[in-house]
Design an enzyme around this catalytic site. Structure first.
Site, PDB file in Angstrom:
ATOM      1  N   ARG A  38     -14.609   1.460   7.187  1.00 21.23           N
ATOM      2  CA  ARG A  38     -14.938   1.857   5.823  1.00 21.23           C
ATOM      3  C   ARG A  38     -15.754   3.152   5.814  1.00 21.23           C
ATOM      4  NH1 ARG A  38     -18.152  -0.906   0.819  1.00 21.23           N
ATOM      5  NH2 ARG A  38     -19.017   1.139   0.562  1.00 21.23           N
ATOM      6  N   ASP A  75      -7.219  -4.100  -3.728  1.00 18.85           N
ATOM      7  CA  ASP A  75      -8.107  -4.767  -4.680  1.00 18.85           C
ATOM      8  C   ASP A  75      -7.355  -5.038  -5.973  1.00 18.85           C
ATOM      9  OD1 ASP A  75     -11.116  -5.507  -4.901  1.00 18.85           O
ATOM     10  OD2 ASP A  75     -10.570  -4.707  -6.849  1.00 18.85           O
ATOM     11  N   TYR A 152     -12.102  -7.380 -16.534  1.00 17.30           N
ATOM     12  CA  TYR A 152     -12.704  -6.148 -15.998  1.00 17.30           C
ATOM     13  C   TYR A 152     -12.331  -4.939 -16.861  1.00 17.30           C
ATOM     14  CZ  TYR A 152     -13.954  -8.793 -11.831  1.00 17.30           C
ATOM     15  OH  TYR A 152     -14.505  -9.708 -10.981  1.00 17.30           O
TER      16      TYR A 152
HETATM   17  O1  1CP Z   1     -18.000  -2.665  -0.352  1.00 19.05           O
HETATM   18  C1  1CP Z   1     -16.853  -2.999  -0.009  1.00 19.05           C
HETATM   19  O2  1CP Z   1     -16.393  -2.769   1.108  1.00 19.05           O
HETATM   20  C2  1CP Z   1     -16.062  -3.604  -1.070  1.00 19.05           C
HETATM   21  C3  1CP Z   1     -16.029  -5.082  -1.144  1.00 19.05           C
HETATM   22  C4  1CP Z   1     -14.610  -5.426  -1.554  1.00 19.05           C
HETATM   23  C5  1CP Z   1     -13.583  -5.851  -0.701  1.00 19.05           C
HETATM   24  C6  1CP Z   1     -13.660  -6.079   0.779  1.00 19.05           C
HETATM   25  C7  1CP Z   1     -14.071  -5.302  -2.850  1.00 19.05           C
HETATM   26  C8  1CP Z   1     -14.753  -4.797  -4.063  1.00 19.05           C
HETATM   27  N1  1CP Z   1     -12.728  -5.668  -2.789  1.00 19.05           N
HETATM   28  C9  1CP Z   1     -12.391  -5.995  -1.503  1.00 19.05           C
HETATM   29  C10 1CP Z   1     -11.053  -6.352  -1.008  1.00 19.05           C
HETATM   30  C11 1CP Z   1     -10.300  -7.404  -1.718  1.00 19.05           C
HETATM   31  N2  1CP Z   1     -10.514  -7.787  -3.003  1.00 19.05           N
HETATM   32  C12 1CP Z   1      -9.202  -8.135  -1.206  1.00 19.05           C
HETATM   33  C13 1CP Z   1      -8.453  -7.872   0.102  1.00 19.05           C
HETATM   34  C14 1CP Z   1      -8.994  -8.227   1.356  1.00 19.05           C
HETATM   35  C15 1CP Z   1      -9.267  -9.630   1.812  1.00 19.05           C
HETATM   36  O3  1CP Z   1      -9.251 -10.629   1.062  1.00 19.05           O
HETATM   37  O4  1CP Z   1      -9.491  -9.720   3.018  1.00 19.05           O
HETATM   38  C16 1CP Z   1      -8.819  -9.050  -2.200  1.00 19.05           C
HETATM   39  C17 1CP Z   1      -7.743 -10.101  -2.104  1.00 19.05           C
HETATM   40  C18 1CP Z   1      -9.641  -8.800  -3.314  1.00 19.05           C
HETATM   41  C19 1CP Z   1      -9.499  -9.497  -4.589  1.00 19.05           C
HETATM   42  C20 1CP Z   1     -10.498  -9.305  -5.666  1.00 19.05           C
HETATM   43  N3  1CP Z   1     -11.179  -8.181  -6.021  1.00 19.05           N
HETATM   44  C21 1CP Z   1     -10.823 -10.321  -6.594  1.00 19.05           C
HETATM   45  C22 1CP Z   1     -10.188 -11.695  -6.606  1.00 19.05           C
HETATM   46  C23 1CP Z   1     -10.783 -12.609  -5.613  1.00 19.05           C
HETATM   47  C24 1CP Z   1     -12.226 -12.986  -5.836  1.00 19.05           C
HETATM   48  O5  1CP Z   1     -13.042 -12.577  -5.007  1.00 19.05           O
HETATM   49  O6  1CP Z   1     -12.512 -13.701  -6.822  1.00 19.05           O
HETATM   50  C25 1CP Z   1     -11.770  -9.801  -7.495  1.00 19.05           C
HETATM   51  C26 1CP Z   1     -12.422 -10.510  -8.654  1.00 19.05           C
HETATM   52  C27 1CP Z   1     -11.994  -8.441  -7.134  1.00 19.05           C
HETATM   53  C28 1CP Z   1     -12.861  -7.465  -7.837  1.00 19.05           C
HETATM   54  C29 1CP Z   1     -13.870  -6.913  -6.919  1.00 19.05           C
HETATM   55  N4  1CP Z   1     -13.592  -5.983  -5.967  1.00 19.05           N
HETATM   56  C30 1CP Z   1     -14.706  -5.726  -5.228  1.00 19.05           C
HETATM   57  C31 1CP Z   1     -15.761  -6.548  -5.733  1.00 19.05           C
HETATM   58  C32 1CP Z   1     -17.172  -6.565  -5.212  1.00 19.05           C
HETATM   59  C33 1CP Z   1     -15.210  -7.319  -6.775  1.00 19.05           C
HETATM   60  C34 1CP Z   1     -15.946  -8.389  -7.593  1.00 19.05           C
HETATM   61  C35 1CP Z   1     -16.669  -7.719  -8.692  1.00 19.05           C
HETATM   62  C36 1CP Z   1     -17.461  -8.574  -9.648  1.00 19.05           C
HETATM   63  O7  1CP Z   1     -16.920  -9.434 -10.348  1.00 19.05           O
HETATM   64  O8  1CP Z   1     -18.669  -8.318  -9.725  1.00 19.05           O
END
Ligand code: 1CP
Length: 346
Positions: A38, A75, A152
């Site tokens: 990253r 994402d 969102y």
């Molecule tokens: O700082 C970082 O490196 C970012 C953290 C991060 C990661 C690793 C985010 C930001 N997204 C992801 C990847 C991701 N997101 C994947 C693929 C990788 C894996 O699972 O190994 C997937 C399937 C998601 C799905 C995702 N993104 C969801 C659904 C699942 C869940 O967790 O409920 C949701 C709601 C998101 C939005 C999102 N993206 C990132 C964050 C921190 C969030 C949540 C935001 C919030 O509601 O505050």
């Protein structure tokens, strides 16, 4: 040819001696190798849109742990961006988007046929992965469910109670429903391209389904899932689909049948025994260890892992956490969970 991949066998309803395993957010900040890649990419979105590096972080947990499935690194918020929303991530806080609160905001969105201009690198990542993954590893593509994505796009950020999305639903239903439709149509095209590029299973994340109650759940969680699943299966016969209506509670019951999903992912707010009795009776389930055990470890981790395996052992089951692994998790606890499942070791 008989199906060899364990995840695909479970999704067809086979009961395996040892459940196949993968983990939500398995590529993530708890892994030092993820943090390094990253940093190389610069920021999170640059990582998502860089096919080589996105494929690299997808592969990292497969190399380290030998999970049975890899999930595309991307994402759920890339689709809103492809539809024209501004998207950025604030370090330590999370995603931010431009907001849609009225007809004018909706009208500014792009048509669905333009999303691929933005999303092409994601399909390229899928292509790389389908060539590079070990032959026994299943490749999962994914998208957010329309309701969750809409929460969102309306609020411009993650919210505890999805208040702004509920407010738009209650105060301007035509715009709310038009937005949900646009997302639904975009999701179908996005997922269909992932399948064409090599995704073998699709998962639909409805992380905020639990805040939809009664008829709202049926109209805005169940119906869109049903529409997406029907269209994907019409285009890609036999495609297995996992639905995750997180915190649906009693609404988990019958969700697979009603939507056509092959598997329902269960969060950790319900007990595995309850889910086995009420949800697994209809087919494959995925879940549902509390992700906090990846932080706390110890005997509790072993005991609770065994409890999940035992509860689901008489039906088709894919072992997973009830939600994503958190950045403060200890990578050694993940190994301990896997050893407990595969060897009965502690
Ligand atoms: O700082 C970082 O490196 C970012 C953290 C991060 C990661 C690793 C985010 C930001 N997204 C992801 C990847 C991701 N997101 C994947 C693929 C990788 C894996 O699972 O190994 C997937 C399937 C998601 C799905 C995702 N993104 C969801 C659904 C699942 C869940 O967790 O409920 C949701 C709601 C998101 C939005 C999102 N993206 C990132 C964050 C921190 C969030 C949540 C935001 C919030 O509601 O505050």
């Amino acid at each position: 040819m008989p199906e060899q991949k364990t995840i695909l066998r479970a999704l067809k309803g086979e009961v395996l001696d040892t459940p196949p395993i993968w983990m939500m957010r398995q590529a993530g900040r708890y892994l030092p190798e993820y943090r390094a890649t990253r940093a190389e990419a610069g920021d999170f979105l640059s990582l998502c849109y860089n096919p080589e590096l996105a494929a690299e972080v997808t592969l990292q947990p497969i190399r380290r742990y030998g999970f049975d499935a890899a999930i595309l690194f991307a994402d759920i918020l890339l689709l809103p961006q492809a539809l024209g929303a501004d998207l950025w991530f604030v370090t330590g806080e999370g995603p931010r988007l431009s907001t849609i609160t009225d007809q004018a905001g909706f009208d500014a969105l792009k048509p669905v046929d333009e999303i691929h201009e933005t999303l092409n690198p994601i399909y390229e990542t899928v292509g790389i992965l389908s060539r590079e993954l070990p032959k026994e590893t299943t490749l999962i593509g994914f998208a957010g469910a329309p309701w969750t994505v809409a929460t969102y796009m309306i609020a411009g950020r993650g919210t505890k109670d999805q208040g702004p999305a509920h407010a738009l639903k209650d105060e301007n239903r035509p715009v709310f429903e038009a937005l949900l439709d646009r997302i639904t149509e975009g999701t179908i095209e996005y997922l269909s391209k992932q399948v064409e590029a090599g995704a073998e299973v699709i998962k639909i994340f409805d992380s905020w389904a639990g805040s939809l109650k009664g008829d709202d759940f049926d109209r805005y969680a169940l119906d869109p899932a049903k529409r997406i699943i029907a269209e994907l299966k019409a285009r890609h016969p036999g495609l297995p689909i996992i639905a995750f209506p997180r915190e649906a509670g009693d609404k988990y019951i019958g969700f697979a049948k009603a939507t056509g999903a092959d598997c329902v992912a269960i969060d950790n707010s319900v007990s595995p025994d309850w889910a086995a009795a009420h949800v697994q009776v209809d087919g494959c389930v995925q879940g549902n260890l509390d992700p906090r055990h990846m932080v706390t470890g110890g005997d509790d981790l072993v005991r609770e892992t065994r409890r999940v395996v035992a509860a689901f052992k008489n039906g088709p089951h894919i072992f997973n956490l009830g939600h994503g692994i958190t950045p403060d998790a200890d990578p050694d606890n993940v190994q301990r969970m896997i050893d407990t499942i595969r060897d009965g070791q502690s």
